[in-house]
Design a protein around this motif. Structure first.
Motif, mmCIF file in Angstrom:
data_model
loop_
_atom_site.group_PDB
_atom_site.id
_atom_site.type_symbol
_atom_site.label_atom_id
_atom_site.label_comp_id
_atom_site.label_asym_id
_atom_site.label_seq_id
_atom_site.Cartn_x
_atom_site.Cartn_y
_atom_site.Cartn_z
ATOM 1 N N MET A 145 0.674 -1.172 -0.052
ATOM 2 C CA MET A 145 0.125 -0.036 0.014
ATOM 3 C C MET A 145 0.951 1.191 0.131
ATOM 4 O O MET A 145 1.895 1.331 0.414
ATOM 5 C CB MET A 145 -0.919 0.019 1.113
ATOM 6 N N THR A 146 0.344 2.423 -0.691
ATOM 7 C CA THR A 146 0.945 3.583 -0.582
ATOM 8 C C THR A 146 0.753 4.278 0.710
ATOM 9 O O THR A 146 -0.275 3.676 1.352
ATOM 10 C CB THR A 146 0.418 4.619 -1.702
ATOM 11 N N ASP A 147 1.330 5.275 1.058
ATOM 12 C CA ASP A 147 0.936 5.908 2.518
ATOM 13 C C ASP A 147 -0.346 6.420 2.539
ATOM 14 O O ASP A 147 -1.078 6.396 3.520
ATOM 15 C CB ASP A 147 2.167 7.018 2.247
ATOM 16 N N GLU A 148 -0.661 7.079 1.355
ATOM 17 C CA GLU A 148 -2.107 7.601 1.435
ATOM 18 C C GLU A 148 -3.317 6.344 1.477
ATOM 19 O O GLU A 148 -4.306 6.649 2.270
ATOM 20 C CB GLU A 148 -2.504 8.155 0.004
ATOM 21 N N GLU A 149 -2.890 5.178 0.818
ATOM 22 C CA GLU A 149 -3.827 4.314 1.145
ATOM 23 C C GLU A 149 -3.904 3.741 2.435
ATOM 24 O O GLU A 149 -5.013 3.498 3.097
ATOM 25 C CB GLU A 149 -3.580 2.878 0.382
ATOM 26 N N LEU A 150 -2.760 3.641 3.071
ATOM 27 C CA LEU A 150 -2.490 3.090 4.609
ATOM 28 C C LEU A 150 -3.196 4.110 5.528
ATOM 29 O O LEU A 150 -3.817 3.825 6.416
ATOM 30 C CB LEU A 150 -1.006 2.989 4.687
ATOM 31 N N TYR A 151 -3.072 5.395 5.279
ATOM 32 C CA TYR A 151 -3.355 6.507 6.112
ATOM 33 C C TYR A 151 -5.062 6.368 6.056
ATOM 34 O O TYR A 151 -5.555 6.303 6.918
ATOM 35 C CB TYR A 151 -3.246 7.730 5.517
ATOM 36 N N ALA A 211 -0.108 7.453 11.736
ATOM 37 C CA ALA A 211 0.833 7.689 10.598
ATOM 38 C C ALA A 211 1.272 6.341 9.717
ATOM 39 O O ALA A 211 1.556 5.590 10.510
ATOM 40 C CB ALA A 211 1.899 8.614 11.123
ATOM 41 N N PRO A 212 1.290 6.401 8.633
ATOM 42 C CA PRO A 212 1.877 5.102 7.758
ATOM 43 C C PRO A 212 3.168 4.641 8.349
ATOM 44 O O PRO A 212 3.441 3.555 8.455
ATOM 45 C CB PRO A 212 1.688 5.744 6.583
ATOM 46 N N LYS A 213 3.934 5.676 8.471
ATOM 47 C CA LYS A 213 5.493 5.343 9.044
ATOM 48 C C LYS A 213 5.314 4.428 10.357
ATOM 49 O O LYS A 213 5.920 3.671 10.663
ATOM 50 C CB LYS A 213 6.220 6.617 9.262
ATOM 51 N N GLN A 214 4.273 4.733 11.345
ATOM 52 C CA GLN A 214 4.181 4.081 12.450
ATOM 53 C C GLN A 214 3.511 2.796 12.572
ATOM 54 O O GLN A 214 3.993 1.855 13.210
ATOM 55 C CB GLN A 214 3.321 5.131 13.313
ATOM 56 N N ILE A 215 2.556 2.568 11.532
ATOM 57 C CA ILE A 215 1.658 1.450 11.153
ATOM 58 C C ILE A 215 2.870 0.400 10.610
ATOM 59 O O ILE A 215 3.117 -0.776 11.041
ATOM 60 C CB ILE A 215 0.863 1.568 10.081
ATOM 61 N N ARG A 216 3.621 0.819 9.615
ATOM 62 C CA ARG A 216 4.685 0.258 8.949
ATOM 63 C C ARG A 216 5.822 -0.420 9.801
ATOM 64 O O ARG A 216 6.286 -1.680 10.019
ATOM 65 C CB ARG A 216 5.471 0.852 7.813
#
Length: 76
Positions: free
Chosen positions: A39-45, A53-58
């Motif tokens: 997923m892109t950051d936008e999709e993940l958000y 935040a996508p960074k935290q999820i990853r």
């Protein structure tokens, strides 16, 4: 007043339900990591309703994936 059941309590209870339940959790983490990585950051958000935040999820998913897979490898 009875203690309110938490999601943590529910997961712990489920793990005792059968010998395959932990395997399902491991496989679920593996599939989730594959999906999150694609997923892109936008999709993940959007997927997490903008709560994290996508960074935290990853980072969290990678941590769980690494911990569970390192445990499995040390048990061989």
């Amino acid at each position: 007043m009875a203690k309110r059941k938490t999601l943590d309590d529910c997961i712990r209870h489920l793990l005792g339900e059968g010998i395959l339940v932990p395997l399902y959790f491991v496989q679920g983490i593996n599939v989730l990591k594959t999906k999150v990585d694609a997923m892109t950051d936008e999709e993940l958000y959007k997927e997490f309703s903008g709560l994290f935040a996508p960074k935290q999820i990853r980072a969290d998913i990678t941590y769980l994936f690494t911990k569970i897979n390192n445990f499995i490898q040390t048990q061989k």
